[in-house]
Design a protein around this motif. Structure first.
Motif, PDB file in Angstrom:
ATOM      1  N   PHE A 144       0.839  -1.190   0.000  1.00  0.00           N
ATOM      2  CA  PHE A 144       0.000   0.000   0.000  1.00  0.00           C
ATOM      3  C   PHE A 144       0.878   1.245   0.000  1.00  0.00           C
ATOM      4  CE2 PHE A 144      -3.073  -3.095   1.219  1.00  0.00           C
ATOM      5  CZ  PHE A 144      -4.311  -2.587   0.846  1.00  0.00           C
ATOM      6  N   ALA A 145       0.336   2.321  -0.552  1.00  0.00           N
ATOM      7  CA  ALA A 145       1.091   3.575  -0.619  1.00  0.00           C
ATOM      8  C   ALA A 145       1.409   4.075   0.781  1.00  0.00           C
ATOM      9  CB  ALA A 145       0.293   4.626  -1.381  1.00  0.00           C
ATOM     10  N   THR A 146       2.580   4.658   0.933  1.00  0.00           N
ATOM     11  CA  THR A 146       2.982   5.184   2.233  1.00  0.00           C
ATOM     12  C   THR A 146       2.254   6.478   2.572  1.00  0.00           C
ATOM     13  OG1 THR A 146       4.840   6.327   1.192  1.00  0.00           O
ATOM     14  CG2 THR A 146       5.259   4.128   2.106  1.00  0.00           C
ATOM     15  N   GLN A 147       1.663   7.119   1.557  1.00  0.00           N
ATOM     16  CA  GLN A 147       0.975   8.389   1.787  1.00  0.00           C
ATOM     17  C   GLN A 147      -0.470   8.293   1.303  1.00  0.00           C
ATOM     18  OE1 GLN A 147       3.434  11.281  -0.208  1.00  0.00           O
ATOM     19  NE2 GLN A 147       4.760  11.531   1.562  1.00  0.00           N
ATOM     20  N   GLU A 148      -1.243   7.427   1.940  1.00  0.00           N
ATOM     21  CA  GLU A 148      -2.648   7.296   1.610  1.00  0.00           C
ATOM     22  C   GLU A 148      -3.416   8.511   2.134  1.00  0.00           C
ATOM     23  OE1 GLU A 148      -4.388   5.248  -0.114  1.00  0.00           O
ATOM     24  OE2 GLU A 148      -3.121   3.486  -0.425  1.00  0.00           O
ATOM     25  N   ILE A 149      -4.403   8.958   1.368  1.00  0.00           N
ATOM     26  CA  ILE A 149      -5.256  10.069   1.785  1.00  0.00           C
ATOM     27  C   ILE A 149      -6.365   9.533   2.674  1.00  0.00           C
ATOM     28  CG2 ILE A 149      -6.792  11.900   0.988  1.00  0.00           C
ATOM     29  CD1 ILE A 149      -3.879  12.351   0.289  1.00  0.00           C
ATOM     30  N   ASP A 150      -6.539  10.144   3.829  1.00  0.00           N
ATOM     31  CA  ASP A 150      -7.624   9.749   4.722  1.00  0.00           C
ATOM     32  C   ASP A 150      -8.956  10.089   4.048  1.00  0.00           C
ATOM     33  OD1 ASP A 150      -9.482   9.374   6.742  1.00  0.00           O
ATOM     34  OD2 ASP A 150      -8.239  10.285   8.296  1.00  0.00           O
ATOM     35  N   PRO A 151      -9.870   9.111   3.883  1.00  0.00           N
ATOM     36  CA  PRO A 151     -11.168   9.413   3.269  1.00  0.00           C
ATOM     37  C   PRO A 151     -11.945  10.496   4.008  1.00  0.00           C
ATOM     38  CG  PRO A 151     -10.825   7.050   3.381  1.00  0.00           C
ATOM     39  CD  PRO A 151      -9.715   7.685   4.165  1.00  0.00           C
ATOM     40  N   LEU A 152     -11.695  10.641   5.314  1.00  0.00           N
ATOM     41  CA  LEU A 152     -12.362  11.701   6.061  1.00  0.00           C
ATOM     42  C   LEU A 152     -11.971  13.070   5.528  1.00  0.00           C
ATOM     43  CD1 LEU A 152     -14.115  12.711   8.387  1.00  0.00           C
ATOM     44  CD2 LEU A 152     -12.128  12.472   9.902  1.00  0.00           C
ATOM     45  N   ASP A 153     -10.691  13.254   5.177  1.00  0.00           N
ATOM     46  CA  ASP A 153     -10.253  14.529   4.614  1.00  0.00           C
ATOM     47  C   ASP A 153     -10.914  14.780   3.260  1.00  0.00           C
ATOM     48  OD1 ASP A 153      -8.613  15.173   6.762  1.00  0.00           O
ATOM     49  OD2 ASP A 153      -6.888  14.109   5.925  1.00  0.00           O
ATOM     50  N   GLU A 154     -11.100  13.717   2.477  1.00  0.00           N
ATOM     51  CA  GLU A 154     -11.799  13.858   1.202  1.00  0.00           C
ATOM     52  C   GLU A 154     -13.249  14.272   1.435  1.00  0.00           C
ATOM     53  OE1 GLU A 154     -11.505  10.407  -1.219  1.00  0.00           O
ATOM     54  OE2 GLU A 154      -9.332  10.493  -1.397  1.00  0.00           O
ATOM     55  N   ASP A 155     -13.892  13.655   2.432  1.00  0.00           N
ATOM     56  CA  ASP A 155     -15.280  13.996   2.734  1.00  0.00           C
ATOM     57  C   ASP A 155     -15.405  15.462   3.148  1.00  0.00           C
ATOM     58  OD1 ASP A 155     -15.835  11.370   2.231  1.00  0.00           O
ATOM     59  OD2 ASP A 155     -16.150  10.796   4.330  1.00  0.00           O
ATOM     60  N   LEU A 156     -14.471  15.912   3.998  1.00  0.00           N
ATOM     61  CA  LEU A 156     -14.530  17.289   4.475  1.00  0.00           C
ATOM     62  C   LEU A 156     -14.259  18.280   3.354  1.00  0.00           C
ATOM     63  CD1 LEU A 156     -12.689  16.906   7.914  1.00  0.00           C
ATOM     64  CD2 LEU A 156     -15.147  17.107   7.511  1.00  0.00           C
ATOM     65  N   ALA A 157     -13.384  17.906   2.417  1.00  0.00           N
ATOM     66  CA  ALA A 157     -13.096  18.789   1.291  1.00  0.00           C
ATOM     67  C   ALA A 157     -14.291  18.876   0.348  1.00  0.00           C
ATOM     68  CB  ALA A 157     -11.864  18.289   0.538  1.00  0.00           C
ATOM     69  N   ALA A 158     -15.001  17.748   0.181  1.00  0.00           N
ATOM     70  CA  ALA A 158     -16.159  17.731  -0.713  1.00  0.00           C
ATOM     71  C   ALA A 158     -17.382  18.386  -0.090  1.00  0.00           C
ATOM     72  CB  ALA A 158     -16.487  16.295  -1.106  1.00  0.00           C
ATOM     73  N   HIS A 159     -17.465  18.317   1.242  1.00  0.00           N
ATOM     74  CA  HIS A 159     -18.623  18.875   1.945  1.00  0.00           C
ATOM     75  C   HIS A 159     -18.132  19.701   3.132  1.00  0.00           C
ATOM     76  CE1 HIS A 159     -21.101  16.158  -0.429  1.00  0.00           C
ATOM     77  NE2 HIS A 159     -20.293  15.183  -0.064  1.00  0.00           N
ATOM     78  N   PRO A 160     -17.574  20.892   2.870  1.00  0.00           N
ATOM     79  CA  PRO A 160     -17.063  21.713   3.967  1.00  0.00           C
ATOM     80  C   PRO A 160     -18.164  22.089   4.935  1.00  0.00           C
ATOM     81  CG  PRO A 160     -17.202  22.988   1.938  1.00  0.00           C
ATOM     82  CD  PRO A 160     -17.453  21.558   1.563  1.00  0.00           C
ATOM     83  N   VAL A 161     -17.783  22.168   6.204  1.00  0.00           N
ATOM     84  CA  VAL A 161     -18.749  22.512   7.248  1.00  0.00           C
ATOM     85  C   VAL A 161     -19.050  23.999   7.191  1.00  0.00           C
ATOM     86  CG1 VAL A 161     -19.166  22.548   9.728  1.00  0.00           C
ATOM     87  CG2 VAL A 161     -17.907  20.645   8.702  1.00  0.00           C
ATOM     88  N   THR A 162     -20.330  24.353   7.112  1.00  0.00           N
ATOM     89  CA  THR A 162     -20.750  25.750   7.094  1.00  0.00           C
ATOM     90  C   THR A 162     -20.830  26.270   8.521  1.00  0.00           C
ATOM     91  OG1 THR A 162     -22.062  25.346   5.114  1.00  0.00           O
ATOM     92  CG2 THR A 162     -22.557  27.348   6.391  1.00  0.00           C
TER      93      THR A 162
END
Length: 223
Positions: free
Chosen positions: A106-124
């Motif tokens: 596996f890649a040593t620098q995997e992106i946390d899916p939580l960060d992807e979720d937050l980027a796609a749906h930023p908290v207002t």
């Protein structure tokens, strides 16, 4: 920020046998799982929230693929591309541990899916609440009641806030009170799901990967 191009394969999901390999990575948001699904129709990355519950390992079974995405996101040395499968469900029949070589694949620098979720749906940010009128203060003299007519005194038997039961009731919502078996809803936000998973472990539950539900273990005391 990850880019995504949806490649809808068909009007409906399709089922394929395969092997799902899960790797647990410890990031700034805590541990998270990333997966690789190997099937006869291809090899795919899988980062569905459902996988947050499962221990690291290799799982054999049948997988319901909803659609496939082509993903691209930046890394420290350029861009990384992956073909990602989104699952509609799975039926698991067996599991095995990862070898060291499989874990290192596996890649040593995997992106946390939580960060992807937050980027796609930023908290207002929440709207600033309207100022409330000053609360009515009662006299400190127990023989003098200065409360206006119709205002009841606070109940002396009110449940104290912040108790473990009240915290768990807020965390699990409609699942509370928990039974002997618990089926988590992976469609809720990923951060809350992770907290639920951690809390179930503390409360003495363990995941049965075949039934895909958490069962209370005997002789376990809730924390």
């Amino acid at each position: 920020m990850a880019a995504s191009v949806a490649l809808q394969l068909s009007a409906s999901s399709f089922v394929v046998p395969g092997q799902l390999t899960l790797r647990t990575i410890h990031g700034r948001n805590g541990p998270f799982n990333v997966g690789r699904l190997v099937t006869a129709v291809g090899k795919f990355a899988v980062k569905d929230a459902e996988l947050e519950q499962y221990p690291e390992g290799k799982y054999n079974g049948e997988f319901v693929i909803r659609y496939i995405d082509a993903k691209a996101y930046p890394t420290c040395d350029g861009m990384r591309f992956e073909i990602r499968a989104s699952l509609d469900g799975m039926t698991l029949s067996g599991t095995d541990k990862l070898s060291k070589a499989e874990a290192r694949a596996f890649a040593t620098q995997e992106i946390d899916p939580l960060d992807e979720d937050l980027a796609a749906h930023p908290v207002t940010p929440a709207a600033t609440p309207e100022p409330e009128s000053a609360p009515v203060r009662a006299s400190t003299d127990p023989l003098i009641d200065t409360r206006p007519f119709g205002v009841d005194a606070p109940a002396a038997t009110a449940t104290a806030s912040g108790s473990p039961d009240s915290d768990d009731a807020a965390l699990f919502g409609l699942l509370w009170p928990l039974g002997e078996s618990v089926k988590l809803d992976s469609t809720i936000d990923r951060r809350t799901l992770r907290v639920q998973i951690a809390r179930l472990g503390t409360l003495g539950y363990a995941l049965d990967f075949k039934s895909q539900q958490w069962n209370r273990q005997p002789d376990q005391q809730a924390a």
